[in-house]
Design an enzyme around this catalytic site. Sequence first.
Site, PDB file in Angstrom:
ATOM      1  N   HIS A  83      43.153  62.540  23.609  1.00 57.91           N
ATOM      2  CA  HIS A  83      43.486  63.956  23.768  1.00 57.91           C
ATOM      3  C   HIS A  83      42.327  64.836  23.302  1.00 57.91           C
ATOM      4  CE1 HIS A  83      45.786  67.573  23.941  1.00 57.91           C
ATOM      5  NE2 HIS A  83      46.948  66.977  24.032  1.00 57.91           N
ATOM      6  N   GLY A  84      41.736  65.588  24.211  1.00 55.65           N
ATOM      7  CA  GLY A  84      40.674  66.520  23.826  1.00 55.65           C
ATOM      8  C   GLY A  84      41.247  67.774  23.199  1.00 55.65           C
TER       9      GLY A  84
END
Length: 318
Positions: free
Chosen positions: A116-117
């Site tokens: 997850h950025g």
Amino acid sequence: MFSIVYNLWLMVEDVIVQYIDLDFTLWLTWLLMPLLITFLLPLVIALLLYLTALMLYIYKLHRVKLRNAYGTAWRDTAVHMVAAVWDAHGWIWHGYEIVGLENIPQDKPVLFIYYHGALPVDIYYFTSKVFLYNSRLVRLVVDRFLFKIPGWSIFADILKIIPGTIQSCSAILKEGNMLAIAPGGVYEALFGDSYYELMWQKRMGFAKVALDAKVSIVPFFTKNLRESFRAVSWGRRIWLKIYAKTKLPLVPIFGGFPVKLVTYIGKPIPYDGNLTPEELQIKVADSLRDLIRKHQKVPGNITRALMERIRNTEKHKD
Ligand SMILES: *[C@@H]1O[C@H](CO)[C@@H](O)[C@H](O)[C@H]1NC(C)=O
């Protein structure tokens, strides 16, 4: 609201022009420009998301007419259009590519697990491309807070996005669909850094889902994701406290840099009924870490990532 801001701005401008010479304001504008742009670009993404909602509403409202024009699958048409818009944006802004599409099992349910950025733009581009190429919509599991945002419900409805319990995720897979989960969630988004370490906090719901639905897991990772958007790194202790209290993503995010983004899809991890959720979680985490190690230079570097955008893309395909 806007007119007040505008009038205020006119007043400020008046004062500046009267009391400060123009060269200075010109210089000030240039100085503030990068700052303005970096904090404005996340707003562009937000705007694009609202535009997406708007398009979905248009399709919903005009579905009777559209049904005649496109047949009964107005939802499909709407998703198609949205996917085309995001795919174009990814192509123009990031030269977005996917490597390893052949690793996605065909005509089978799949559970995607991804990193997850700060802002998970890769998942928008990824699902769009997969939909345009495969005509299969990857269902997304997202944090509950999104469902409290006005205008969100149309996304959830048409793009089939869910807050996700183990039962509902498992049911979606058992119907033969593809599902994507980022086990790190908002925590990983906000407190991860350019070293791209997984921050899963012993979460293993996804492993229970995969075991229950008896599906294979496919990990994917997007190179330079944290170079496109970053969460601010100062005040970490305060932000952690605020997050623990609210569970809301309140850490400021900046960026929108047009860095090269490439999603690498890993080899499927087949269903194995002998594994416990703990064992499966470790196996998947290891496989995702391998992908990151193989494709991401750490610490991530915005300048380098921008250079990769300019350089020939062939190099990334090996
Ligand atoms: C980032 O990469 C550029 C170009 O490779 C280099 O000049 C710069 O020193 C790097 N910055 C950091 C903070 O490592």
